[in-house]
Design a protein around this motif. Structure first.
Motif, PDB file in Angstrom:
ATOM      1  N   GLU A 323      43.043 -38.628 -63.457  1.00 50.33           N
ATOM      2  CA  GLU A 323      43.893 -39.502 -62.643  1.00 50.33           C
ATOM      3  C   GLU A 323      43.531 -39.306 -61.166  1.00 50.33           C
ATOM      4  OE1 GLU A 323      45.736 -41.952 -63.510  1.00 50.33           O
ATOM      5  OE2 GLU A 323      46.282 -42.372 -61.417  1.00 50.33           O
ATOM      6  N   ASN A 324      43.282 -38.070 -60.767  1.00 46.20           N
ATOM      7  CA  ASN A 324      42.794 -37.796 -59.409  1.00 46.20           C
ATOM      8  C   ASN A 324      41.480 -38.540 -59.141  1.00 46.20           C
ATOM      9  OD1 ASN A 324      44.876 -36.041 -58.937  1.00 46.20           O
ATOM     10  ND2 ASN A 324      43.646 -34.167 -59.074  1.00 46.20           N
ATOM     11  N   ALA A 325      40.587 -38.463 -60.107  1.00 47.92           N
ATOM     12  CA  ALA A 325      39.284 -39.097 -59.929  1.00 47.92           C
ATOM     13  C   ALA A 325      39.437 -40.601 -59.751  1.00 47.92           C
ATOM     14  CB  ALA A 325      38.381 -38.795 -61.128  1.00 47.92           C
ATOM     15  N   ARG A 326      40.299 -41.191 -60.588  1.00 44.97           N
ATOM     16  CA  ARG A 326      40.521 -42.635 -60.468  1.00 44.97           C
ATOM     17  C   ARG A 326      41.135 -42.984 -59.114  1.00 44.97           C
ATOM     18  NH1 ARG A 326      41.203 -42.280 -66.055  1.00 44.97           N
ATOM     19  NH2 ARG A 326      43.308 -41.460 -65.792  1.00 44.97           N
ATOM     20  N   SER A 327      42.077 -42.155 -58.650  1.00 46.87           N
ATOM     21  CA  SER A 327      42.690 -42.403 -57.336  1.00 46.87           C
ATOM     22  C   SER A 327      41.642 -42.368 -56.240  1.00 46.87           C
ATOM     23  CB  SER A 327      43.751 -41.334 -57.032  1.00 46.87           C
ATOM     24  OG  SER A 327      44.869 -41.519 -57.850  1.00 46.87           O
ATOM     25  N   LEU A 328      40.784 -41.354 -56.304  1.00 50.99           N
ATOM     26  CA  LEU A 328      39.728 -41.229 -55.297  1.00 50.99           C
ATOM     27  C   LEU A 328      38.862 -42.483 -55.290  1.00 50.99           C
ATOM     28  CD1 LEU A 328      38.406 -37.549 -55.722  1.00 50.99           C
ATOM     29  CD2 LEU A 328      39.267 -38.549 -53.587  1.00 50.99           C
ATOM     30  N   ARG A 329      38.442 -42.876 -56.473  1.00 48.10           N
ATOM     31  CA  ARG A 329      37.532 -44.021 -56.546  1.00 48.10           C
ATOM     32  C   ARG A 329      38.234 -45.292 -56.067  1.00 48.10           C
ATOM     33  NH1 ARG A 329      32.605 -45.694 -60.460  1.00 48.10           N
ATOM     34  NH2 ARG A 329      32.464 -47.811 -59.696  1.00 48.10           N
ATOM     35  N   ARG A 330      39.482 -45.482 -56.532  1.00 43.89           N
ATOM     36  CA  ARG A 330      40.229 -46.688 -56.164  1.00 43.89           C
ATOM     37  C   ARG A 330      40.511 -46.700 -54.667  1.00 43.89           C
ATOM     38  NH1 ARG A 330      45.096 -45.718 -58.500  1.00 43.89           N
ATOM     39  NH2 ARG A 330      44.139 -45.651 -60.555  1.00 43.89           N
ATOM     40  N   GLY A 331      41.038 -45.587 -54.165  1.00 42.74           N
ATOM     41  CA  GLY A 331      41.466 -45.532 -52.764  1.00 42.74           C
ATOM     42  C   GLY A 331      40.308 -45.659 -51.790  1.00 42.74           C
ATOM     43  N   LEU A 332      39.191 -45.053 -52.123  1.00 43.70           N
ATOM     44  CA  LEU A 332      38.067 -45.096 -51.194  1.00 43.70           C
ATOM     45  C   LEU A 332      37.291 -46.401 -51.340  1.00 43.70           C
ATOM     46  CD1 LEU A 332      36.996 -41.345 -51.409  1.00 43.70           C
ATOM     47  CD2 LEU A 332      38.199 -42.510 -49.528  1.00 43.70           C
ATOM     48  N   SER A 333      37.177 -46.908 -52.568  1.00 42.19           N
ATOM     49  CA  SER A 333      36.498 -48.196 -52.756  1.00 42.19           C
ATOM     50  C   SER A 333      37.267 -49.294 -52.023  1.00 42.19           C
ATOM     51  CB  SER A 333      36.402 -48.544 -54.247  1.00 42.19           C
ATOM     52  OG  SER A 333      35.599 -47.619 -54.930  1.00 42.19           O
ATOM     53  N   ALA A 334      38.602 -49.258 -52.135  1.00 45.57           N
ATOM     54  CA  ALA A 334      39.431 -50.287 -51.497  1.00 45.57           C
ATOM     55  C   ALA A 334      39.237 -50.284 -49.983  1.00 45.57           C
ATOM     56  CB  ALA A 334      40.901 -50.061 -51.852  1.00 45.57           C
ATOM     57  N   ALA A 335      38.899 -49.125 -49.448  1.00 48.07           N
ATOM     58  CA  ALA A 335      38.694 -49.032 -47.996  1.00 48.07           C
ATOM     59  C   ALA A 335      37.250 -49.352 -47.602  1.00 48.07           C
ATOM     60  CB  ALA A 335      39.063 -47.628 -47.513  1.00 48.07           C
ATOM     61  N   GLY A 336      36.457 -49.737 -48.584  1.00 45.02           N
ATOM     62  CA  GLY A 336      35.107 -50.168 -48.255  1.00 45.02           C
ATOM     63  C   GLY A 336      34.018 -49.155 -48.508  1.00 45.02           C
ATOM     64  N   PHE A 337      34.383 -47.945 -48.932  1.00 46.88           N
ATOM     65  CA  PHE A 337      33.357 -46.957 -49.258  1.00 46.88           C
ATOM     66  C   PHE A 337      32.662 -47.361 -50.559  1.00 46.88           C
ATOM     67  CE2 PHE A 337      36.322 -44.621 -46.587  1.00 46.88           C
ATOM     68  CZ  PHE A 337      35.485 -43.886 -45.767  1.00 46.88           C
ATOM     69  N   ARG A 338      31.376 -47.070 -50.624  1.00 44.69           N
ATOM     70  CA  ARG A 338      30.614 -47.394 -51.835  1.00 44.69           C
ATOM     71  C   ARG A 338      30.641 -46.164 -52.754  1.00 44.69           C
ATOM     72  NH1 ARG A 338      27.685 -51.430 -53.727  1.00 44.69           N
ATOM     73  NH2 ARG A 338      25.724 -50.965 -54.814  1.00 44.69           N
ATOM     74  N   CYS A 339      31.351 -46.286 -53.866  1.00 45.36           N
ATOM     75  CA  CYS A 339      31.636 -45.125 -54.716  1.00 45.36           C
ATOM     76  C   CYS A 339      31.080 -45.296 -56.131  1.00 45.36           C
ATOM     77  CB  CYS A 339      33.142 -44.901 -54.819  1.00 45.36           C
ATOM     78  SG  CYS A 339      33.912 -44.521 -53.235  1.00 45.36           S
ATOM     79  N   PHE A 340      30.651 -44.194 -56.689  1.00 47.01           N
ATOM     80  CA  PHE A 340      30.140 -44.157 -58.062  1.00 47.01           C
ATOM     81  C   PHE A 340      30.818 -42.984 -58.792  1.00 47.01           C
ATOM     82  CE2 PHE A 340      27.079 -45.825 -55.121  1.00 47.01           C
ATOM     83  CZ  PHE A 340      26.698 -47.013 -55.709  1.00 47.01           C
TER      84      PHE A 340
END
Lengths: 413, 413
Positions: A323-340
């Motif tokens: 759940e932490n991992a999903r939050s990180l990916r969601r929160g940072l992707s939404a802010a424009g970071f390119r995440c994998f």
């Protein structure tokens, strides 16, 4: 005069994580009021599950009695643990292995570092890039490489670059190789090999008589049921693959130390004269000569992970981190970071904003957001321009880290 | 094709103790009613001391709490254990060492097997003979030797024979050597090096710039206060000696796994170009790359050995085993057997009666007395004609074994 092993001198001065530790300590000393959130080193944070603690305590009590004391453990591990592994990690997924193909150990770091000892120094080694540094460093120490270039690559090792184009899963190459280290779910990128990708690797290895070292230390984090969790789900893998698994991340054993390596009897190497030798016999010899078993109390604790309560409790821990991992990916992707990554692995692999180098991004995240990441370049030159963020922390810290990273890089992501 | 490490093929088929295990299992199967007494493998038999069990249980409970959970341990060990080691094992005997010279590990077998990795393959190695097989086997695996001869000796290793004339303590030789393994109290002979003998070795090593690997895994069994328990009691040893100690025998940790290695900063090796390099830095690099620490709960248990209760309780265990050793020596000597050791070590080294070979004596002891020993030849060719008897058993079994051995060899000792 005792001559030293000069291969050690080829290695860069510091192992990655001590260097991070030094920079964080210096920052903390200069900024004593900073509330640093550590998403760097991949260490778990949740306490041991109740079933594990109970098994540890019971085994400790037992060890204090004349009838329950246990001295040297069997070379490859206690039957009770090996049987639990065979049942829950393999037969439950349709994989048949023999008990003497399982080698219980004190860590996948040790196993993935030691496995090269049973191979000749002339073996042609390949690693994916970026990669867990232990695979490379232990081969350097053993003298299988030349010196290091300015990008940090060692002569004599083949680097298979993972990038955004191949989804950080490099395909089998055209060059001749003998030994390839694969890690899935991947540390550091969080990429997971699909069945088709793994099939291609197994077919490639069998066609070339190469050996695959398959590091599945993060298998418990796979969420997508269609993804393989063991390489032995692939037809033919028992002829070419050695697999490593660990209790470290799946059950919080980083400070308790238990893992295992599978060496099927069908995996062979060859002598100079062409004779074929089962690698299982060599690994058994290596372990019986240089290792003395995992503590009885720890093997009992590991076996408790496979009980109904243990599976439920450690499953909840994995779910918490994911759940932490999903939050990180969601929160940072939404802010424009390119995440994998971060979907079937506890690591998020993030492109640095604005073309920053990995270490520059590390320093800025530390100073501006007070968040510790791991610089991608620490995992190899193909990791340059990325950082790794770990999901091993509390929900509150992860949420705070997301907010701070977004703020620190506002308008630049 | 993955080429194997062919050095493994130079080793005899089986490690000593598995071969003993096979013979004992075969005898037990053929003679199910035989009450076999095992004085072979040097495994402890008394349960863990109450102070150790309590520390283990407390640490397990602590690990189940958010505030008390411990993940990856510090590379070299927790401060609380290192400080206890410095205080009780060294400062108490007038020896000053720094905390970063202590490396906590999961066993002296591992440490004494791994230490050769930091040396060049060209190092000229010597072992005393008979000797703990791990020193030799790990150098064979690393390619420092040629093949094995009919006596079991490897080309390229210098064997320093211990015999009745030199009291099983060979003096420093005249030949050029770089690395010498010493073990005192000795496994398997039970001989202990005197201060004068150790001084000669240290002076010899410093004069030749050689390194001594001093295995003191059995130091707790020294009864004679005039005998050194650490090589660092000898002036100049901090310039040439690496010392290994263990909790296995002194506190019953064979199944719990904790030991440590001391690498003083003054001990150096050299590069091909003559540059001097502190071995401490190489060992630190080796351990941080290939090892991941001893479990927190085990380090807490080891620290409990150094508390007043722990010292008293484990001291009583050592005293119990040493009473066994004295009984063995007294009972068998009185019957005419020629015995060594057993006075400052938990091993009795006995000359086989009637000129029997070591394995012939092993087989006869097993079949006639139902007692398991270790054949001396398993420790090297100089061990031929001897067997090792371990004091690690119950008083009753030791007394019964003495009576049975005397009866089986009546008139032949």
């Amino acid at each position: 005069m005792a001559r030293i092993n000069e291969n050690y001198r080829k290695l860069p001065a510091g192992y990655l994580f001590p260097e991070i530790g030094r920079r964080v300590a210096a920052f903390a000393k200069a900024n004593p009021s900073a509330k640093i959130i550590r998403l760097g080193i991949g260490d778990v944070t949740l306490p041991l599950a109740p079933a594990v603690v109970e098994a540890l305590r019971d085994a400790a009590t037992e060890s204090g009695t004349a009838s329950g004391f246990h001295g040297y453990a069997p070379d490859q591990g206690y039957d009770f643990l090996i049987e639990a592994i065979l049942e829950h990690d393999y037969r439950a997924r349709g994989i048949a292995l023999d008990a003497d193909e399982i080698f219980v150990s004190d860590g996948s770091k040790q196993d993935s570092g030691n496995i090269q000892e049973i191979f000749g120094t002339e073996c042609r080694i390949a690693v994916t890039d970026p990669v867990y540094p232990v695979y490379v460093d232990t081969n350097v120490m053993a003298g299988r490489t030349g010196g290091v270039d300015e990008k940090g690559r060692f002569a004599g090792i083949t680097y298979l670059a993972g990038d955004e184009e191949n989804g950080f899963v490099p395909p089998p190459p055209g060059v001749a190789l003998d030994l390839v280290y694969l890690c899935s779910p991947n540390n550091p990128t969080g990429a997971v090999m699909t069945r088709t990708q793994l099939e291609a690797w197994v077919a490639w290895a069998n066609a070339r008589d190469a050996v695959l070292i398959f590091d599945a230390a993060y298998d418990a984090f796979v969420q997508d049921a269609s993804l393989p969790r063991s390489i032995y789900e692939i037809e033919g893998a028992k002829r070419c693959a050695i697999e490593m698994r660990s209790y470290s991340k799946r059950a919080g054993f980083t400070g308790l130390r238990c893992a295992y390596t599978v060496v099927p009897k069908g995996v062979e190497g060859t002598t100079a004269s062409g004779e074929r030798v089962p690698l299982r016999a060599l690994w058994a010899r290596r372990q019986s000569t240089k290792f003395n078993g995992v503590p009885y109390v720890v093997q009992r604790a590991a076996a408790a992970v496979h009980t109904p309560e243990g599976r439920k409790q450690t499953g909840e821990q994995v779910a918490y981190y994911m759940e932490n991992a999903r939050s990180l990916r969601r929160g940072l992707s939404a802010a424009g970071f390119r995440c994998f990554g971060g979907e079937n692995a506890p690591y998020l692999w993030m492109r640095t904003p604005g073309g920053l180098s990995s270490w520059a991004c590390f320093d800025e995240l530390l100073s501006e957001a007070n968040v510790v990441c791991t610089p991608g370049s620490g995992f190899g030159s193909a990791g340059e321009g990325y950082v790794r963020l770990s999901a091993f922390n509390s929900r509150e810290n992860v949420e705070a880290a997301i907010a701070r990273i977004r703020k620190a890089f506002e308008g630049r992501a």
